[in-house]
Design a protein around this motif. Structure first.
Motif, PDB file in Angstrom:
ATOM      1  N   TYR A 232      -3.024   6.671   9.080  1.00  0.00           N
ATOM      2  CA  TYR A 232      -2.095   5.617   9.476  1.00  0.00           C
ATOM      3  C   TYR A 232      -1.211   6.056  10.645  1.00  0.00           C
ATOM      4  O   TYR A 232      -0.874   5.251  11.519  1.00  0.00           O
ATOM      5  CB  TYR A 232      -1.242   5.201   8.276  1.00  0.00           C
ATOM      6  CG  TYR A 232      -1.906   4.166   7.396  1.00  0.00           C
ATOM      7  CD1 TYR A 232      -3.293   4.071   7.317  1.00  0.00           C
ATOM      8  CD2 TYR A 232      -1.161   3.261   6.640  1.00  0.00           C
ATOM      9  CE1 TYR A 232      -3.907   3.138   6.530  1.00  0.00           C
ATOM     10  CE2 TYR A 232      -1.766   2.305   5.843  1.00  0.00           C
ATOM     11  CZ  TYR A 232      -3.143   2.249   5.789  1.00  0.00           C
ATOM     12  OH  TYR A 232      -3.764   1.305   5.011  1.00  0.00           O
TER      13      TYR A 232
ATOM     14  N   CYS B 214       3.600  -6.912   3.835  1.00  0.00           N
ATOM     15  CA  CYS B 214       2.489  -6.333   4.601  1.00  0.00           C
ATOM     16  C   CYS B 214       2.016  -5.036   3.953  1.00  0.00           C
ATOM     17  O   CYS B 214       0.803  -4.784   3.848  1.00  0.00           O
ATOM     18  CB  CYS B 214       2.926  -6.067   6.041  1.00  0.00           C
ATOM     19  SG  CYS B 214       3.026  -7.542   7.077  1.00  0.00           S
TER      20      CYS B 214
ATOM     21  N   ALA C  22      -1.583  -4.412   2.324  1.00  0.00           N
ATOM     22  CA  ALA C  22      -2.430  -3.298   2.762  1.00  0.00           C
ATOM     23  C   ALA C  22      -2.951  -2.515   1.565  1.00  0.00           C
ATOM     24  O   ALA C  22      -4.117  -2.105   1.525  1.00  0.00           O
ATOM     25  CB  ALA C  22      -1.655  -2.386   3.704  1.00  0.00           C
TER      26      ALA C  22
ATOM     27  N   ARG D 204       0.998   1.943  -0.325  1.00  0.00           N
ATOM     28  CA  ARG D 204      -0.452   1.872  -0.562  1.00  0.00           C
ATOM     29  C   ARG D 204      -0.867   2.839  -1.671  1.00  0.00           C
ATOM     30  O   ARG D 204      -1.681   2.501  -2.526  1.00  0.00           O
ATOM     31  CB  ARG D 204      -1.212   2.193   0.718  1.00  0.00           C
ATOM     32  CG  ARG D 204      -2.717   2.248   0.473  1.00  0.00           C
ATOM     33  CD  ARG D 204      -3.513   2.553   1.715  1.00  0.00           C
ATOM     34  NE  ARG D 204      -4.909   2.833   1.349  1.00  0.00           N
ATOM     35  CZ  ARG D 204      -5.883   3.053   2.218  1.00  0.00           C
ATOM     36  NH1 ARG D 204      -5.639   3.014   3.501  1.00  0.00           N
ATOM     37  NH2 ARG D 204      -7.104   3.306   1.792  1.00  0.00           N
TER      38      ARG D 204
ATOM     39  N   SER E 106      -6.827  -2.608   1.146  1.00  0.00           N
ATOM     40  CA  SER E 106      -7.467  -1.345   1.514  1.00  0.00           C
ATOM     41  C   SER E 106      -7.743  -0.431   0.324  1.00  0.00           C
ATOM     42  O   SER E 106      -8.404   0.597   0.486  1.00  0.00           O
ATOM     43  CB  SER E 106      -6.589  -0.590   2.531  1.00  0.00           C
ATOM     44  OG  SER E 106      -6.524  -1.295   3.750  1.00  0.00           O
TER      45      SER E 106
ATOM     46  N   GLY F 148      -6.836  -4.776   5.905  1.00  0.00           N
ATOM     47  CA  GLY F 148      -5.674  -4.157   5.272  1.00  0.00           C
ATOM     48  C   GLY F 148      -5.004  -3.144   6.175  1.00  0.00           C
ATOM     49  O   GLY F 148      -3.771  -3.084   6.255  1.00  0.00           O
ATOM     50  N   ALA F 149      -5.802  -2.343   6.885  1.00  0.00           N
ATOM     51  CA  ALA F 149      -5.239  -1.352   7.802  1.00  0.00           C
ATOM     52  C   ALA F 149      -4.511  -2.031   8.963  1.00  0.00           C
ATOM     53  O   ALA F 149      -3.453  -1.565   9.406  1.00  0.00           O
ATOM     54  CB  ALA F 149      -6.342  -0.444   8.330  1.00  0.00           C
ATOM     55  N   SER F 150      -5.066  -3.140   9.450  1.00  0.00           N
ATOM     56  CA  SER F 150      -4.405  -3.850  10.557  1.00  0.00           C
ATOM     57  C   SER F 150      -3.100  -4.486  10.087  1.00  0.00           C
ATOM     58  O   SER F 150      -2.110  -4.500  10.821  1.00  0.00           O
ATOM     59  CB  SER F 150      -5.341  -4.914  11.132  1.00  0.00           C
ATOM     60  OG  SER F 150      -5.569  -5.961  10.205  1.00  0.00           O
ATOM     61  N   ILE F 151      -3.075  -5.022   8.862  1.00  0.00           N
ATOM     62  CA  ILE F 151      -1.840  -5.592   8.316  1.00  0.00           C
ATOM     63  C   ILE F 151      -0.811  -4.490   8.094  1.00  0.00           C
ATOM     64  O   ILE F 151       0.394  -4.679   8.323  1.00  0.00           O
ATOM     65  CB  ILE F 151      -2.130  -6.350   7.010  1.00  0.00           C
ATOM     66  CG1 ILE F 151      -2.957  -7.595   7.316  1.00  0.00           C
ATOM     67  CG2 ILE F 151      -0.845  -6.733   6.287  1.00  0.00           C
ATOM     68  CD1 ILE F 151      -3.404  -8.366   6.087  1.00  0.00           C
ATOM     69  N   ALA F 152      -1.286  -3.317   7.660  1.00  0.00           N
ATOM     70  CA  ALA F 152      -0.379  -2.172   7.497  1.00  0.00           C
ATOM     71  C   ALA F 152       0.300  -1.835   8.817  1.00  0.00           C
ATOM     72  O   ALA F 152       1.499  -1.515   8.861  1.00  0.00           O
ATOM     73  CB  ALA F 152      -1.151  -0.970   6.973  1.00  0.00           C
TER      74      ALA F 152
END
Length: 303
Positions: A99, A218, A222, A57, A226, A37-41
């Protein structure tokens, strides 16, 4: 012994171990979901920026926790609201600084530095020699990760360390909230307040940046991956595995973050950084594992 008795005896360990393995699968899924989720964010940062993604989020987290906790906000007293409001502020600041750090220094390094928060909380009240050794090992790992180089982003490192402080405060405030409010009511109320805090900021970002469909998807993904998925997975996992085992397994999150950052975001770490992450993760696992084991022994002796 009859065949039926043997079958029942052999089936008992299998039934006992089944919840443990399902708990491991849930913890694995939770950690992977959180970091994916963090990578998609991060993919939405060029359009929405970290603040816009965090706003979405927070809104997703508020919806999920309010649905699960169903807090009776009108019945809260001033003594109950104080830690809830503190938790909301910490929750909002932690995600924004994390982030923003991911945007500047990458997923693996940001999550590893943030992980110092719970490690510090675990070590702060201890006087054991093994915990002192773990603290020194973690400190060496941090020095290696943040060592001065021409490309060092000190602002990104600072943001990640602020996120670490927030995570430590988050743990302490969660304890206070849990003592004053039953179930998930306190966490749900804090998520709702945090979501409200992000309404003006999120609205301004979305208005000024003209988000694309892809960036919004995205950000929503996330929020789900996440917030919603880890929350439910951790809740179910804690019903199947001991809290000590859960705490140790949480240590692998920086490793997941580094691997996913490499696979999804093409963020590669050097050998020294990987070694430092390994040292920090190991220090946390040893500290949590030995402390919980000692606590269990003391509890058994008192019985």
């Amino acid at each position: 012994m009859t065949l039926e008795a043997r079958a029942e005896t052999s089936a008992a360990p299998a039934q006992a171990s089944s919840p443990r393995w399902s708990g491991v699968a849930l913890m694995m899924g939770s950690g992977l979901s959180n970091q994916v989720g963090a990578s998609i964010a991060a993919l939405a940062f060029p359009v929405l920026g970290p603040a816009g993604v965090v706003a979405v989020r927070q809104w997703v987290a508020a919806v999920v926790l309010l649905s699960a906790g169903r807090p009776n906000l009108r019945s809260f007293t001033a003594a109950q609201w104080r830690p809830v409001l503190g938790l909301a502020a910490v929750f909002a600041t932690m995600n924004l600084t994390l982030y923003a750090a991911i945007d500047r220094i990458g997923l693996g390094l940001a999550v590893t530095l943030e992980f110092l928060g719970p490690l510090t909380v675990a070590l702060a009240s201890s006087r054991r020699r093994i915990d002192l050794a773990c603290a020194l090992a973690a400190a060496v790992g941090v020095v290696v990760l943040t060592r001065p180089r021409p490309s060092t982003d000190y602002l990104g490192i600072g943001l990640a360390l602020i996120a670490a402080v927030c995570w430590g405060c988050y743990i302490l405030l969660n304890r206070a909230v849990g003592e004053r409010l039953p179930g998930l009511q306190g966490s749900a109320a804090a998520a709702a307040v945090s979501g409200l805090l992000y309404l003006p900021l999120g609205a301004a970002v979305l208005w000024l940046h003209q988000p694309t469909v892809g960036s919004l998807l995205c950000a929503l993904a996330a929020g789900v991956l996440s917030s919603a998925v880890p929350f439910l997975a951790d809740l179910l996992a804690l019903r199947r595995v001991p809290a000590r085992f859960f705490g140790i397994f949480m240590s692998v999150n920086p490793v997941f973050a580094a691997l996913i950052g490499m696979l999804v975001l093409d963020q590669y770490l050097g050998a020294a950084s990987w070694l430092a992450i390994t040292v920090i993760v190991t220090a946390n696992a040893v500290s949590v594992g030995t402390a919980a084991s000692r606590s269990e022994k003391e509890t058994n002796l008192l019985r």
